[in-house]
Design an enzyme around this catalytic site. Sequence first.
Site, PDB file in Angstrom:
ATOM      1  N   HIS A 361       0.799  -1.232   0.000  1.00  0.00           N
ATOM      2  CA  HIS A 361       0.000   0.000   0.000  1.00  0.00           C
ATOM      3  C   HIS A 361       0.826   1.273   0.000  1.00  0.00           C
ATOM      4  CE1 HIS A 361      -3.954  -1.881   0.957  1.00  0.00           C
ATOM      5  NE2 HIS A 361      -3.183  -2.798   1.518  1.00  0.00           N
ATOM      6  N   LYS A 552      -8.119  13.857   4.745  1.00  0.00           N
ATOM      7  CA  LYS A 552      -7.243  12.679   4.698  1.00  0.00           C
ATOM      8  C   LYS A 552      -6.257  12.828   5.841  1.00  0.00           C
ATOM      9  CE  LYS A 552      -6.215  13.978   0.421  1.00  0.00           C
ATOM     10  NZ  LYS A 552      -6.363  12.775  -0.344  1.00  0.00           N
ATOM     11  N   ARG A 553      -5.465  11.810   6.146  1.00  0.00           N
ATOM     12  CA  ARG A 553      -4.428  11.954   7.156  1.00  0.00           C
ATOM     13  C   ARG A 553      -3.514  13.116   6.801  1.00  0.00           C
ATOM     14  NH1 ARG A 553      -3.928   8.234  11.579  1.00  0.00           N
ATOM     15  NH2 ARG A 553      -1.910   9.230  11.900  1.00  0.00           N
ATOM     16  N   LYS A 558       1.081  14.392   1.216  1.00  0.00           N
ATOM     17  CA  LYS A 558      -0.280  14.718   0.758  1.00  0.00           C
ATOM     18  C   LYS A 558      -0.437  16.228   0.523  1.00  0.00           C
ATOM     19  CE  LYS A 558      -2.278  10.774   3.292  1.00  0.00           C
ATOM     20  NZ  LYS A 558      -2.904   9.911   2.267  1.00  0.00           N
ATOM     21  N   THR A 660      -8.419   6.799  -1.787  1.00  0.00           N
ATOM     22  CA  THR A 660      -9.778   6.290  -1.957  1.00  0.00           C
ATOM     23  C   THR A 660     -10.780   7.407  -1.687  1.00  0.00           C
ATOM     24  OG1 THR A 660      -9.576   5.405   0.281  1.00  0.00           O
ATOM     25  CG2 THR A 660      -9.394   3.836  -1.530  1.00  0.00           C
ATOM     26  N   LYS A 664     -14.483   8.566  -3.463  1.00  0.00           N
ATOM     27  CA  LYS A 664     -15.729   8.886  -2.748  1.00  0.00           C
ATOM     28  C   LYS A 664     -16.239  10.258  -3.152  1.00  0.00           C
ATOM     29  CE  LYS A 664     -13.848   6.226   1.001  1.00  0.00           C
ATOM     30  NZ  LYS A 664     -12.964   6.290   2.175  1.00  0.00           N
TER      31      LYS A 664
END
Length: 817
Positions: A361, A552-553, A558, A660, A664
């Site tokens: 992952h 998100k985290r 990110k 993911t 969504k």
Amino acid sequence: MKSKQTGSFDKVLFQESVKKHLYATYATTFEKADKHAWFLAMGTALAELTTCDLLCTEHDEKIRNAKSVNYLSLEFLIGRLTGNNLISMGVYQQVAEAMEELGQNLTDLLEEERDPSLGNGGLGRLAACFMDSLAAQEFPTVGYGLHYEYGLFKQSFDHGHQVETPDAWRGVEGYPWEIARPDLAQEIGFYGHVETYQENGKEKRRWLPGMTVKAMPWDMPIVGYESNTVYPLRLWECQAIAPFSLESFNNGNYFEAQHSLIDAGNITKVLYPNDNHEKGKTLRLMQQYFHSAASIRDILRRHEEAGHTLASLPKYETIQLNDTHPTVSIPELMRILIDEKEMEWDDAWAICSKTFAYTNHTLLPEALETWDESLIQRLLPRHMEIIYQINYLFLKEVREKWPGDVEKQRKLSIIQEGFHRMVRMANLCVVGSYAVNGVAAMHSELVKQDLFPEFNVLYPGKLQNVTNGITPRRWLKFCNPELSELISQKIGSDWPTQLDQLRNIADYAEETEFQKAFMQVKQANKQRLADWVEQNMDIKLDTQAIFDVQIKRLHEYKRQHLNVLHILSMYHRLLHDSDFEMEPRVVFFAAKAAPGYYLAKEIIYAVNKIAEKINHDPRIGNKLKVVFIPDYRVSIAEIIIPAADVSEQISTAGKEASGTGNMKLALNGALTIGTMDGANVEIREEVGDDNIYIFGLEVDEVEQLKRSGYNPFDYYNSNSLLKASLDLLLGEEFTPGEPGKLRAIYDSLLDGGDPYFCLADFESYVKAHEAMDEQYKDTAGWAKKAILNTALVGKFSSDRSIQDYVNNIWKLETVKR
Ligand code: 26W
């Protein structure tokens, strides 16, 4: 009282059951019960219905004789179960009515459920979506995880700083959707030594653990959508074995005896809150082995009870390793087969290497697990011997393939040489598995080319791709009922199990009536979110504004701080550029930072301080608002996602394995602004270039820039908007009286070398936002794009992901009940 699975729903029986639980289980009365007690009683009554189906599924001969997938994961971020299970059971409306007659509002009661936050982020949520899809499509499965006493910490803010508090998710009364299975408990050893002994003239090895604990399973029902099937999510809790130490107890040394009890309880006390990084903590390895050992034994128990031979294990069971966290399952199965079942090495290996499959992952080097050889040696001495033997035989293969190439052996070895020898869990996984997969097309290519290129040569075909997915039941039907209704009116109601059918709403993308209806739903969802924000954070929002969402985290890769730079640039332009025009915008963040991740916490602090100032700045008015929603979790995602106009997917190219949340948000009609990374690449393929805003460097460009020597100052000095935006972090604009409080970010982006290339991507990011802003003015054009996003992302149903696993890796058949 019958659920959808067994026939029609008996309202009166159900109400009786709720009342019984109110009195008998939760010791309250009809008159005195508060909302929470009503929720618990209702949840317990519902859970009882599924328990019958769970046990029937467990004993079903067809299922016992079919192949199952065992999904081993240290994390299952399932979110609240009640609302979702009501939908899967097909009794949502009936239960709402039944509760109404008892004077209770179902929506309010559902709010009483705490999120079981038994995961950190993407990996754990994926596991939950996969369980949903396995049950919905009736593929035999068991999910194996850990029953943490404390899930992921709760987040609050103190003067803008993240504060963590423990999350005792079961509450004092316990969680209604779990049942203890003491009949299936196991004993698990640690430490001790290995001895050699003779049996029937053969020399054998056996492990004598120095400490033994009990693994108690708790089952949560995974209810198949509109099917009769309920599969278990089996979560192991560590308990001391009673009587824990009879000797010290009898000596009157009660406290010493208590001690072992406390130690055992520690193993599943708390979920490690790190996403992508963990320093080799003993307790974490104990968790991993505890999880693996209990799960492997349970799999073998089921297999043997069904009357199958050990040699046929790969025919009936496949074991999916969710990242490397359950890797020690491989030597554990070998140990049981050899030491306990008396098999020869080669026979045991033939079984083992056809049973396990591994999903990678992440490519981040700090997330690739290695464990100190000395730690494994101490905690699991027999497993270390087995790992050496696996490695010895594997390196022989390497030598045969590349004779005389010592470098290859060094690179591929399961043991990393050096002062501290380390065990490379990913290498052990690749060697011990029959299939290895990445989680999006691009990620899987990088796994082949960069992470494991030699393995790809050595084992052609072993390295594969399965693009992630999300369950449309939770992430559209349940969380966005109005949009679901609108879709069903147009194309019928089969889409929750056949998500490709959403393509049919593309026909209406240009129809004014449909556009209006679609955007009205979006508007209502924005209002719902705005109400939540007003009630919980006392910030009033303009729901006509663009709702721009990054949830998100928190991680540098990110790039929440790139988003911050964009906010600063808008703020600067609104104040200093009289020609600058923009649509009103609300930028939402929600993210937890790992408690030990300094810069991530500084970014949270910066967003909060910037929000405080901008939200109250009369010069800005309603043009720009910034909202950091605290305590990001599944249930708040269910409110934010349907309300989003813009989905921020802005990781440095090559760093986000899949993502993911991107799926969504697109499914709920948000337009993506994103880099060519992870599944964004495939989302773009599906929705088309016109319906997504792609910006920034691509993977090879990032690599090229790295090689040629990246200097963030080049960008800082040549782009005045970037410079002005960054410089805002230096003074006291956002931290009155305390200049320089936000400079950690500034420093990381300049002197720190900007490891994730925020500055290099700033200009194209701002341009992409400008293009979106322009598009938003054209309401019909925006509506068309939003509709097409919903229409064209059917590929990202986790049902499709599961079908890919089934067809290419697991080779299972559905079993209809
Ligand atoms: C050892 C500490 C640790 C903990 C968690 C290391 C690594 C992890 C996970 C592998 C991190 C993770 O959640 N990865 C995410 O997995 C999602 C599901 O495949 C992807 O969509 C995300 O891109 C990826 O970051």
